[in-house]
Design a protein around this motif. Structure first.
Motif, PDB file in Angstrom:
ATOM      1  N   ASN B  44      46.587  29.667  42.232  1.00 19.78           N
ATOM      2  CA  ASN B  44      45.413  29.795  41.364  1.00 19.78           C
ATOM      3  C   ASN B  44      44.238  30.413  42.105  1.00 19.78           C
ATOM      4  O   ASN B  44      43.561  31.296  41.586  1.00 19.78           O
ATOM      5  CB  ASN B  44      44.991  28.417  40.849  1.00 19.78           C
ATOM      6  CG  ASN B  44      45.881  27.945  39.713  1.00 19.78           C
ATOM      7  OD1 ASN B  44      46.679  28.741  39.207  1.00 19.78           O
ATOM      8  ND2 ASN B  44      45.755  26.708  39.328  1.00 19.78           N
ATOM      9  N   ALA B  46      44.285  32.317  44.692  1.00 20.72           N
ATOM     10  CA  ALA B  46      44.541  33.741  44.930  1.00 20.72           C
ATOM     11  C   ALA B  46      44.271  34.539  43.660  1.00 20.72           C
ATOM     12  O   ALA B  46      43.649  35.610  43.694  1.00 20.72           O
ATOM     13  CB  ALA B  46      45.986  33.935  45.392  1.00 20.72           C
ATOM     14  N   PHE B  47      44.725  34.019  42.520  1.00 21.56           N
ATOM     15  CA  PHE B  47      44.501  34.721  41.247  1.00 21.56           C
ATOM     16  C   PHE B  47      43.010  34.909  40.983  1.00 21.56           C
ATOM     17  O   PHE B  47      42.555  35.993  40.615  1.00 21.56           O
ATOM     18  CB  PHE B  47      45.122  33.932  40.092  1.00 21.56           C
ATOM     19  CG  PHE B  47      46.447  34.479  39.660  1.00 21.56           C
ATOM     20  CD1 PHE B  47      46.530  35.756  39.106  1.00 21.56           C
ATOM     21  CD2 PHE B  47      47.598  33.740  39.807  1.00 21.56           C
ATOM     22  CE1 PHE B  47      47.753  36.266  38.717  1.00 21.56           C
ATOM     23  CE2 PHE B  47      48.821  34.246  39.419  1.00 21.56           C
ATOM     24  CZ  PHE B  47      48.905  35.514  38.874  1.00 21.56           C
ATOM     25  N   PHE B  50      41.453  37.514  43.352  1.00 25.30           N
ATOM     26  CA  PHE B  50      41.806  38.885  42.975  1.00 25.30           C
ATOM     27  C   PHE B  50      41.092  39.286  41.682  1.00 25.30           C
ATOM     28  O   PHE B  50      40.630  40.422  41.548  1.00 25.30           O
ATOM     29  CB  PHE B  50      43.318  39.019  42.804  1.00 25.30           C
ATOM     30  CG  PHE B  50      44.071  39.026  44.096  1.00 25.30           C
ATOM     31  CD1 PHE B  50      43.698  39.883  45.136  1.00 25.30           C
ATOM     32  CD2 PHE B  50      45.165  38.196  44.295  1.00 25.30           C
ATOM     33  CE1 PHE B  50      44.392  39.892  46.333  1.00 25.30           C
ATOM     34  CE2 PHE B  50      45.864  38.203  45.479  1.00 25.30           C
ATOM     35  CZ  PHE B  50      45.484  39.050  46.514  1.00 25.30           C
ATOM     36  N   ALA B  51      40.999  38.340  40.731  1.00 20.96           N
ATOM     37  CA  ALA B  51      40.356  38.655  39.461  1.00 20.96           C
ATOM     38  C   ALA B  51      38.899  39.037  39.697  1.00 20.96           C
ATOM     39  O   ALA B  51      38.372  39.966  39.089  1.00 20.96           O
ATOM     40  CB  ALA B  51      40.459  37.462  38.515  1.00 20.96           C
ATOM     41  N   LEU B  54      38.826  42.502  41.422  1.00 16.12           N
ATOM     42  CA  LEU B  54      39.219  43.593  40.529  1.00 16.12           C
ATOM     43  C   LEU B  54      38.321  43.669  39.305  1.00 16.12           C
ATOM     44  O   LEU B  54      38.428  44.593  38.509  1.00 16.12           O
ATOM     45  CB  LEU B  54      40.676  43.389  40.063  1.00 16.12           C
ATOM     46  CG  LEU B  54      41.766  43.396  41.136  1.00 16.12           C
ATOM     47  CD1 LEU B  54      43.031  42.742  40.599  1.00 16.12           C
ATOM     48  CD2 LEU B  54      42.063  44.822  41.551  1.00 16.12           C
ATOM     49  N   ASP B  56      38.401  41.712  36.634  1.00 16.36           N
ATOM     50  CA  ASP B  56      39.380  41.730  35.555  1.00 16.36           C
ATOM     51  C   ASP B  56      39.581  40.296  35.063  1.00 16.36           C
ATOM     52  O   ASP B  56      39.644  39.364  35.865  1.00 16.36           O
ATOM     53  CB  ASP B  56      40.691  42.309  36.117  1.00 16.36           C
ATOM     54  CG  ASP B  56      41.791  42.329  35.087  1.00 16.36           C
ATOM     55  OD1 ASP B  56      41.527  42.806  33.982  1.00 16.36           O
ATOM     56  OD2 ASP B  56      42.910  41.870  35.400  1.00 16.36           O
ATOM     57  N   MET B  57      39.644  40.112  33.740  1.00  8.44           N
ATOM     58  CA  MET B  57      39.735  38.751  33.202  1.00  8.44           C
ATOM     59  C   MET B  57      41.150  38.160  33.267  1.00  8.44           C
ATOM     60  O   MET B  57      41.330  36.937  33.213  1.00  8.44           O
ATOM     61  CB  MET B  57      39.272  38.716  31.738  1.00  8.44           C
ATOM     62  CG  MET B  57      37.782  38.649  31.555  1.00  8.44           C
ATOM     63  SD  MET B  57      37.020  37.362  32.549  1.00  8.44           S
ATOM     64  CE  MET B  57      37.536  35.922  31.645  1.00  8.44           C
ATOM     65  N   THR B  58      42.173  39.002  33.355  1.00  6.09           N
ATOM     66  CA  THR B  58      43.557  38.518  33.246  1.00  6.09           C
ATOM     67  C   THR B  58      43.854  37.388  34.225  1.00  6.09           C
ATOM     68  O   THR B  58      44.493  36.399  33.874  1.00  6.09           O
ATOM     69  CB  THR B  58      44.537  39.672  33.493  1.00  6.09           C
ATOM     70  OG1 THR B  58      43.977  40.845  32.941  1.00  6.09           O
ATOM     71  CG2 THR B  58      45.876  39.392  32.870  1.00  6.09           C
ATOM     72  N   GLY B  59      43.362  37.534  35.446  1.00  2.18           N
ATOM     73  CA  GLY B  59      43.619  36.522  36.465  1.00  2.18           C
ATOM     74  C   GLY B  59      43.063  35.166  36.063  1.00  2.18           C
ATOM     75  O   GLY B  59      43.709  34.127  36.265  1.00  2.18           O
ATOM     76  N   VAL B  61      42.606  34.045  32.983  1.00  2.70           N
ATOM     77  CA  VAL B  61      43.434  33.489  31.908  1.00  2.70           C
ATOM     78  C   VAL B  61      44.707  32.900  32.492  1.00  2.70           C
ATOM     79  O   VAL B  61      45.147  31.808  32.114  1.00  2.70           O
ATOM     80  CB  VAL B  61      43.774  34.588  30.874  1.00  2.70           C
ATOM     81  CG1 VAL B  61      44.634  34.017  29.773  1.00  2.70           C
ATOM     82  CG2 VAL B  61      42.508  35.187  30.316  1.00  2.70           C
ATOM     83  N   PHE B  62      45.288  33.611  33.449  1.00  2.00           N
ATOM     84  CA  PHE B  62      46.523  33.156  34.085  1.00  2.00           C
ATOM     85  C   PHE B  62      46.318  31.759  34.671  1.00  2.00           C
ATOM     86  O   PHE B  62      47.156  30.864  34.517  1.00  2.00           O
ATOM     87  CB  PHE B  62      46.927  34.150  35.186  1.00  2.00           C
ATOM     88  CG  PHE B  62      48.410  34.254  35.406  1.00  2.00           C
ATOM     89  CD1 PHE B  62      49.166  33.126  35.678  1.00  2.00           C
ATOM     90  CD2 PHE B  62      49.055  35.483  35.344  1.00  2.00           C
ATOM     91  CE1 PHE B  62      50.527  33.216  35.880  1.00  2.00           C
ATOM     92  CE2 PHE B  62      50.424  35.583  35.535  1.00  2.00           C
ATOM     93  CZ  PHE B  62      51.154  34.446  35.807  1.00  2.00           C
ATOM     94  N   MET B  65      46.549  28.986  32.188  1.00  2.00           N
ATOM     95  CA  MET B  65      47.945  28.725  31.817  1.00  2.00           C
ATOM     96  C   MET B  65      48.615  27.873  32.902  1.00  2.00           C
ATOM     97  O   MET B  65      49.323  26.905  32.602  1.00  2.00           O
ATOM     98  CB  MET B  65      48.721  30.042  31.675  1.00  2.00           C
ATOM     99  CG  MET B  65      48.158  30.975  30.651  1.00  2.00           C
ATOM    100  SD  MET B  65      48.391  30.291  29.018  1.00  2.00           S
ATOM    101  CE  MET B  65      47.489  31.449  28.034  1.00  2.00           C
ATOM    102  N   VAL B  66      48.374  28.254  34.164  1.00  5.21           N
ATOM    103  CA  VAL B  66      49.023  27.547  35.262  1.00  5.21           C
ATOM    104  C   VAL B  66      48.571  26.091  35.303  1.00  5.21           C
ATOM    105  O   VAL B  66      49.368  25.183  35.561  1.00  5.21           O
ATOM    106  CB  VAL B  66      48.733  28.249  36.609  1.00  5.21           C
ATOM    107  CG1 VAL B  66      49.297  27.432  37.752  1.00  5.21           C
ATOM    108  CG2 VAL B  66      49.317  29.634  36.603  1.00  5.21           C
TER     109      VAL B  66
END
Lengths: 485, 101
Positions: B44, B46-47, B50-51, B54, B56-59, B61-62, B65-66
């Motif tokens: 998490n 790390a995500f 990186f988010a 970058l 970027d929202m995707t990380g 959201v991930f 979920m996790v």
């Protein structure tokens, strides 16, 4: 104020998943609210849901549909795996009814868990985003941990679910960290975008390579490839027999779907880096699985090692990574589902209440006591060994042919040698059934089996014979399901 | 000193390694489950890093979920440990080894 963009959502594309989920929820409610304990009709309800989902799935064959903002793609590749999952879960439900009654299993939750595993497998087969794939894998795994320990009072079952849980959670951790590194390296979680980014070289290569390696380890765990196979024999031996049968076919197919989809769509540009690892994995898995299977005296455990060896054969097709290789993997997984669940179904009839009779000695003289049952088991076993004209032979033939065509001559040679070794322990079981004196399982194995079990066995025999004699139709379907590398 | 993304990534790598070593070497099932949580949360972290890097929202959201998955996994894991404990009165995995061969 910012507008929220609603992505394109096609509910008809996920109709089978919705059907299965609703059936599972209905089963849970019926279990709680109605006096349904220990009755077969919950099983028939589950079966109805599975048949409806199968009908809806066959209607999705054709052009690929990408939906949910491109994170879910319904193509022939995914559909083929979904049909395999449905076949596996359907046969498992049929063989579970009698088992549940004999072993005092509350059936509602049991069938619901089986359906949740199937839904998770569907998401692994069709996910086009790391997130969908991860969620699918976890849905499948968490429900499987429960199923492995479902006969709560049996110590072996407790132990199986605990071991499966610990090693499964470890591999989930590897998978997640690998996904995080791939995301960091490429800036995307959609498989197609990751693939394009790597192909154009706009990535941080060390991050992507490390991420790919971690994901590979996690997937090797899930398909039970050596050296990440340690959990398989214990879990397969300890879990309730119908669950073992299901685990060895359905979730394994889903894990291969995940494997192929990730490597075909996200990492095809790095094939030069990963084919050697897969080559080694395939060879070691086949060899270790077959050699250790030789020394087993418990039939359930022998079949567990045989399933490890089969994961090795399937990895041959993944290593080749050509059209022929991938379609051979699909084709073999279909055959494998029929023959392996068929073999476990017979073992569960012989094992009797509380799974008392599962050693080779318990199968002695089965050919005289129960000629039909023994003949069915012999057929499944010969098919697993790859003896013509049964389906297993055709499946192995296409797998090793694809290796030869792809220039992997040694891989094909090692594969064929391994199947020769495997004939020994498969034949050993046949020798026990037909050439040995009657064993200890006499009273248990004279019990008549339920009509549902008979249907499951007929399906298995039909599959093994029909695909063995006339493979063309099934093979053509497997070819349309090819995913380009 | 400026705390850059590298620091966060190093921390997440350290947490991940502690988690893996914990799962492989500890004998108490509860401690093993805590190590698994460490591994997931290292992912998490790390995500999220990186988010942010970058943009970027995707990380993000991930990670949500996790977290949900980790909660479900912990619930099922504890249930399994309880079922085991009822039968054996132990949660030491060295003593839970009747299946082998």
């Amino acid at each position: 104020m910012m507008d929220i963009q609603i992505p394109d959502i096609s509910l008809s594309a996920i109709a089978p998943e919705i059907t299965l989920t609703l059936t599972a929820i209905l089963l849970l409610m019926l279990e709680v609210f109605a006096a349904n304990k220990g009755r077969d009709h919950l099983g028939y309800l589950a079966l109805g849901g599975i048949l409806l989902a199968a009908l809806l799935t066959t209607r999705l064959v054709g052009d690929p549909v990408s939906t949910f903002a491109g994170s879910y793609v319904v193509d022939n590749f995914g559909t083929f795996f979904k049909l395999i999952m449905l076949l596996a879960v359907g046969m498992t439900v049929l063989m579970s009814m009698r088992y549940n009654e004999d072993n005092g299993v509350d059936s509602g939750e049991y069938y619901a868990m089986l359906l949740f595993v199937t839904v998770g497998g569907f998401f692994m087969a069709s996910g086009a985003d790391l997130m969908t794939l991860f969620l699918g894998l976890e849905t499948l795994s968490v429900a499987l941990y429960v199923l492995a320990g479902y006969t709560r009072t049996r110590l072996a079952s407790n132990e199986a679910s605990l071991k499966y849980f610990i090693l499964g959670a470890l591999s989930s951790g590897f998978l997640l960290y690998g996904m995080a590194l791939v995301y960091g390296g490429t800036g995307a979680t959609k498989l197609a975008q990751i693939g394009t980014a790597i192909a154009h070289g706009q990535v941080s290569a060390p991050l992507v390579a490390a991420g790919m390696l971690l994901m590979l380890i996690a997937l090797a765990f899930k398909v039970a490839a050596v050296p990440f196979h340690m959990w398989t024999p214990d879990v397969y031996q300890g879990a309730p027999l119908p669950v073992t049968a299901f685990m060895s076919a359905g979730p394994k197919a889903a894990a291969f779907a995940f494997f192929i989809r990730v490597f075909a769509e996200a990492f095809p540009a790095m094939q030069a880096d990963w084919w050697q690892i897969l080559w080694l994995l395939a060879v070691v898995t086949m060899t270790v699985g077959n050699v250790i299977a030789l020394a087993q005296d418990n039939v359930k455990r022998m079949l567990a090692y045989s399933s490890i060896a089969h994961a090795g054969y399937l990895l041959v097709g993944v290593t080749v990574a050509s059209e022929a290789g991938v379609s051979a993997v699909l084709f073999y997984l279909l055959i494998y589902t029929f023959m392996n669940i068929g073999a476990f179904a017979v073992v569960s009839v012989v094992a009797g209440k509380g799974e008392k009779y599962t050693t080779f000695a318990d199968f002695a003289g089965l050919g005289f006591r129960r000629p039909l049952l023994a003949m069915t088991l012999a057929m499944m076993i010969f098919s697993l060994a790859g003896i013509p004209p049964l389906a297993g032979f055709i499946g192995k033939f296409y797998l090793f042919m694809s290796a030869l065509e792809g220039g992997f001559v040694w891989l094909a040679v090692i594969g064929v040698l391994n199947s020769v070794v495997s004939v020994y322990y498969y034949l050993k079981l046949t020798v026990y059934m037909y050439l040995k004196e009657e064993g200890s399982a006499v009273e248990a194995s004279t019990a008549p089996f339920s009509p549902a079990m008979a249907v499951a066995l007929v399906i298995a025999v039909y599959g093994v014979l029909a695909i063995g004699v006339m493979p063309a139709g099934y093979l053509a379907f497997a070819k349309t399901a090819f995913l380009s590398f | 000193m400026v705390i850059t993304a590298t620091f966060y990534l190093a921390l997440s790598a350290i947490l991940f390694v502690i988690g893996v070593v914990g799962v492989l070497t500890r004998r108490n099932v509860i401690v093993i489950m805590m190590s698994v949580e460490l591994m997931l949360n290292a992912g998490n972290l790390a995500f999220i890093t990186f988010a942010r890097e970058l943009n970027d929202m995707t990380g993000h959201v991930f990670v949500f979920m996790v977290m949900a998955v980790a909660a479900a996994e912990a619930a099922v894991g504890l249930a399994i440990v309880l079922a085991m404990f009822k039968n054996r009165e132990t949660i030491d995995i060295d003593q839970i080894a009747s299946l082998k061969g």
